[in-house]
Scaffold this motif. Structure first.
Motif, PDB file in Angstrom:
ATOM      1  N   VAL A   1      42.741 -50.999 -20.342  1.00  0.00           N
ATOM      2  CA  VAL A   1      42.323 -50.759 -18.960  1.00  0.00           C
ATOM      3  C   VAL A   1      42.215 -52.082 -18.204  1.00  0.00           C
ATOM      4  O   VAL A   1      42.637 -52.193 -17.046  1.00  0.00           O
ATOM      5  CB  VAL A   1      40.978 -50.003 -18.932  1.00  0.00           C
ATOM      6  N   PHE A   2      41.682 -53.105 -18.855  1.00  0.00           N
ATOM      7  CA  PHE A   2      41.526 -54.413 -18.218  1.00  0.00           C
ATOM      8  C   PHE A   2      42.876 -54.996 -17.806  1.00  0.00           C
ATOM      9  O   PHE A   2      43.074 -55.410 -16.655  1.00  0.00           O
ATOM     10  CB  PHE A   2      40.805 -55.371 -19.166  1.00  0.00           C
ATOM     11  N   PHE A   3      43.832 -55.040 -18.733  1.00  0.00           N
ATOM     12  CA  PHE A   3      45.108 -55.684 -18.438  1.00  0.00           C
ATOM     13  C   PHE A   3      45.972 -54.854 -17.493  1.00  0.00           C
ATOM     14  O   PHE A   3      46.668 -55.407 -16.636  1.00  0.00           O
ATOM     15  CB  PHE A   3      45.872 -55.986 -19.734  1.00  0.00           C
ATOM     16  N   ILE A   4      45.923 -53.549 -17.619  1.00  0.00           N
ATOM     17  CA  ILE A   4      46.658 -52.708 -16.671  1.00  0.00           C
ATOM     18  C   ILE A   4      46.077 -52.858 -15.277  1.00  0.00           C
ATOM     19  O   ILE A   4      46.803 -52.918 -14.278  1.00  0.00           O
ATOM     20  CB  ILE A   4      46.644 -51.242 -17.135  1.00  0.00           C
ATOM     21  N   GLY A   5      44.742 -52.975 -15.194  1.00  0.00           N
ATOM     22  CA  GLY A   5      44.100 -53.218 -13.901  1.00  0.00           C
ATOM     23  C   GLY A   5      44.513 -54.560 -13.313  1.00  0.00           C
ATOM     24  O   GLY A   5      44.771 -54.676 -12.102  1.00  0.00           O
ATOM     25  N   MET A   6      44.596 -55.594 -14.152  1.00  0.00           N
ATOM     26  CA  MET A   6      45.043 -56.904 -13.680  1.00  0.00           C
ATOM     27  C   MET A   6      46.490 -56.852 -13.197  1.00  0.00           C
ATOM     28  O   MET A   6      46.853 -57.488 -12.192  1.00  0.00           O
ATOM     29  CB  MET A   6      44.902 -57.941 -14.794  1.00  0.00           C
ATOM     30  N   MET A   7      47.302 -56.096 -13.889  1.00  0.00           N
ATOM     31  CA  MET A   7      48.710 -55.955 -13.510  1.00  0.00           C
ATOM     32  C   MET A   7      48.853 -55.334 -12.125  1.00  0.00           C
ATOM     33  O   MET A   7      49.596 -55.832 -11.274  1.00  0.00           O
ATOM     34  CB  MET A   7      49.419 -55.091 -14.556  1.00  0.00           C
ATOM     35  N   VAL A   8      48.116 -54.289 -11.889  1.00  0.00           N
ATOM     36  CA  VAL A   8      48.194 -53.589 -10.609  1.00  0.00           C
ATOM     37  C   VAL A   8      47.564 -54.419  -9.490  1.00  0.00           C
ATOM     38  O   VAL A   8      48.067 -54.448  -8.364  1.00  0.00           O
ATOM     39  CB  VAL A   8      47.492 -52.215 -10.714  1.00  0.00           C
TER      40      VAL A   8
ATOM     41  N   TYR B   1      54.863 -58.412 -12.306  1.00  0.00           N
ATOM     42  CA  TYR B   1      56.161 -58.319 -11.646  1.00  0.00           C
ATOM     43  C   TYR B   1      56.903 -57.057 -12.088  1.00  0.00           C
ATOM     44  O   TYR B   1      57.552 -56.379 -11.273  1.00  0.00           O
ATOM     45  CB  TYR B   1      56.997 -59.552 -11.961  1.00  0.00           C
ATOM     46  N   ALA B   2      56.816 -56.729 -13.374  1.00  0.00           N
ATOM     47  CA  ALA B   2      57.456 -55.510 -13.869  1.00  0.00           C
ATOM     48  C   ALA B   2      56.877 -54.281 -13.171  1.00  0.00           C
ATOM     49  O   ALA B   2      57.616 -53.355 -12.807  1.00  0.00           O
ATOM     50  CB  ALA B   2      57.276 -55.398 -15.379  1.00  0.00           C
ATOM     51  N   TYR B   3      55.573 -54.269 -12.963  1.00  0.00           N
ATOM     52  CA  TYR B   3      54.949 -53.154 -12.243  1.00  0.00           C
ATOM     53  C   TYR B   3      55.424 -53.127 -10.797  1.00  0.00           C
ATOM     54  O   TYR B   3      55.687 -52.059 -10.232  1.00  0.00           O
ATOM     55  CB  TYR B   3      53.428 -53.275 -12.303  1.00  0.00           C
ATOM     56  N   HIS B   4      55.546 -54.311 -10.172  1.00  0.00           N
ATOM     57  CA  HIS B   4      56.038 -54.411  -8.795  1.00  0.00           C
ATOM     58  C   HIS B   4      57.438 -53.816  -8.681  1.00  0.00           C
ATOM     59  O   HIS B   4      57.753 -53.111  -7.709  1.00  0.00           O
ATOM     60  CB  HIS B   4      56.045 -55.884  -8.364  1.00  0.00           C
TER      61      HIS B   4
ATOM     62  N   LYS C   1      60.920 -45.141 -19.316  1.00  0.00           N
ATOM     63  CA  LYS C   1      62.099 -45.324 -18.468  1.00  0.00           C
ATOM     64  C   LYS C   1      62.646 -46.732 -18.689  1.00  0.00           C
ATOM     65  O   LYS C   1      61.941 -47.636 -19.143  1.00  0.00           O
ATOM     66  CB  LYS C   1      61.745 -45.137 -16.992  1.00  0.00           C
ATOM     67  N   HIS C   2      63.915 -46.878 -18.374  1.00  0.00           N
ATOM     68  CA  HIS C   2      64.544 -48.190 -18.464  1.00  0.00           C
ATOM     69  C   HIS C   2      64.271 -48.949 -17.175  1.00  0.00           C
ATOM     70  O   HIS C   2      64.346 -48.385 -16.080  1.00  0.00           O
ATOM     71  CB  HIS C   2      66.047 -48.045 -18.676  1.00  0.00           C
ATOM     72  N   ILE C   3      63.940 -50.235 -17.302  1.00  0.00           N
ATOM     73  CA  ILE C   3      63.622 -51.052 -16.139  1.00  0.00           C
ATOM     74  C   ILE C   3      64.789 -51.971 -15.828  1.00  0.00           C
ATOM     75  O   ILE C   3      65.292 -52.678 -16.708  1.00  0.00           O
ATOM     76  CB  ILE C   3      62.342 -51.877 -16.373  1.00  0.00           C
ATOM     77  N   TYR C   4      65.203 -51.971 -14.575  1.00  0.00           N
ATOM     78  CA  TYR C   4      66.282 -52.834 -14.120  1.00  0.00           C
ATOM     79  C   TYR C   4      65.702 -53.955 -13.266  1.00  0.00           C
ATOM     80  O   TYR C   4      64.892 -53.705 -12.370  1.00  0.00           O
ATOM     81  CB  TYR C   4      67.291 -52.038 -13.291  1.00  0.00           C
ATOM     82  N   PHE C   5      66.115 -55.173 -13.555  1.00  0.00           N
ATOM     83  CA  PHE C   5      65.658 -56.323 -12.780  1.00  0.00           C
ATOM     84  C   PHE C   5      66.825 -56.948 -12.039  1.00  0.00           C
ATOM     85  O   PHE C   5      67.924 -57.100 -12.597  1.00  0.00           O
ATOM     86  CB  PHE C   5      65.002 -57.368 -13.689  1.00  0.00           C
ATOM     87  N   GLY C   6      66.560 -57.295 -10.805  1.00  0.00           N
ATOM     88  CA  GLY C   6      67.588 -57.886  -9.976  1.00  0.00           C
ATOM     89  C   GLY C   6      67.728 -59.379 -10.216  1.00  0.00           C
ATOM     90  O   GLY C   6      67.211 -59.923 -11.195  1.00  0.00           O
TER      91      GLY C   6
END
Length: 405
Positions: A250-257, A286-289, A298-303
């Motif tokens: 919860v702590f790290f997911i909160g920091m991510m968001v 950034y991955a969350y962004h 899901k697969h994540i695509y980065f530009g």
């Protein structure tokens, strides 16, 4: 007649154990085959694919033909199995389905014996690479791969001992040591505990892998406190085993968001925590962004390279597994693991609770925790899954066999 019945029961237990262990050895062999620089010149994708197929078929055979289920448990396992298959298809990874098999196929399995076999195999393979490394280093150094911490000429060279990356070697060494601790806990004294820590410290001077050192130092401290204070530490260890994974997640997911919303002193604090974790949190944010949350994968695509929140981001390595699970593999798996630790830690033995704590801490630092055949904490829950149905058939059958004898 009674002796025949007893022999048949023991034979059934041994057969189920052997089937599970064969599959486990295959997936471990596949991992070392993929990691080892010694194998690199002859490595073939066909071998990796064959190992994956054999592992899946053997585990499917065990679950379908050697295990018994209540209707409720059969439905739950079927749904979770299908979800893991869906996740692997969406992420293009063969990750969650093997983890599901390793946990769910533990009926009639003595997990401690399995982990004993695995840490011995890992010790032998790691030992082979450690022995070969200085020979190749002095006679054919140009063939070796090295990593560096930082970008300047004076930064530390990190040795990987012919195992793909320094962090890979450190992960294998850490969880081999933790496997030894788990299996031999009752025989451990203070000298052995400290000795295991020094073994890791010795290799740390070559790998500079901070994650493993931090985790093993924390576990060493808890073990020494247990040896010194006895049962006085049990309450603290139980609390951490049950809740640390949930709290850190919860702590790290909160920091991510929350990162884009920070400013002033809150951003200074956020970046200070991120610096301690060597930039892992920034990449997770950034991955969350880019992608947001996912429930089942899901697969994540980065530009291309992008200036984001004052930082240039180009490619990334989101090693904080709490964050990566939330954006790639799926929040479902975070909730499931948190639930398993919460529910079964009260039944777990002290050495199992220690491994749960190590796993929760390691999840905040390395994505390798998703390789559960090495980072085996969640597999330990497997033996408790069957206590609600059949009263843990290993114990039940052994007691029955002894009574018949």
């Amino acid at each position: 007649m009674l002796k025949i019945g007893r022999a048949l029961n023991v034979k059934k237990i041994n057969y189920d154990n052997n089937i599970y262990n064969i599959a486990y050895i295959i997936i471990v062999f596949k991992a070392f085959y993929a990691y080892s620089d010694l194998i690199e010149p002859i490595r073939m994708q066909l071998v990796l694919n064959a190992c994956s197929l054999m592992f899946a078929l053997i585990m499917a055979y065990k679950m379908l033909f050697l295990q018994k289920y209540s209707e409720k448990k059969a439905i739950i396992f079927l749904l979770i199995g299908l979800l893991t298959l869906y996740t692997d298809r969406k992420t293009y990874m063969f990750m969650m389905l093997p983890n599901f098999f390793l946990i769910a196929a533990t009926q009639e399995v003595d997990i401690k014996k399995t982990i004993r076999r695995m840490y011995r195999i890992s010790t032998a393979i790691i030992g082979l690479h450690v022995i070969a490394y200085p020979v190749i280093y002095f006679f054919n150094r140009s063939s070796l791969h090295f990593a560096k911490r930082g970008v300047s000429e004076n930064d530390k060279v990190r040795h990987q001992f012919l195992l793909s990356h320094p962090n890979i070697f450190s992960m294998l060494l850490l969880w081999t040591i933790l496997g030894y601790i788990y299996v031999n806990y009752k025989k451990l004294d203070r000298k052995k505990i400290v000795g295991l820590w020094f073994i890791y410290v010795f290799f740390y001077m070559f790998t500079y892998s901070n994650s493993g050192l931090i985790i093993l130092s924390a576990i060493t401290m808890l073990l020494l406190l247990k040896k010194t204070l006895g049962n006085m530490v049990d309450g603290i260890v139980l609390f951490l085993a049950r809740y640390l994974y949930s709290i850190l997640g919860v702590f790290f997911i909160g920091m991510m968001v929350g990162f884009p919303k920070t400013q002033g002193i809150s951003r200074v604090i956020w970046l200070a925590i991120d610096k301690f974790f060597t930039g892992r949190l920034k990449y997770g944010a950034y991955a969350y962004h880019v992608s947001g949350f996912t429930l089942f994968g899901k697969h994540i695509y980065f530009g291309p390279k992008e200036l984001w929140e004052g930082f240039w981001v180009e490619g990334f390595a989101c090693d904080n597994a709490y964050m990566w699970i939330a954006v790639s593999y799926g929040l479902f798996y975070f909730v499931l693991i948190a639930y398993l630790f919460w529910k079964y830690s009260k039944r777990a033995e002290f050495e199992e609770q220690i491994i749960f704590i190590a796993y929760a801490l390691y999840t905040s630092m390395e994505l390798y925790v998703t390789y559960m055949y090495f980072c085996f904490a969640v597999i330990l829950v497997g033996k408790y899954l069957w206590e609600d149905y059949g009263k843990n058939r290993i114990v039940y059958r052994r007691k029955k066999a002894n009574t018949m004898g």
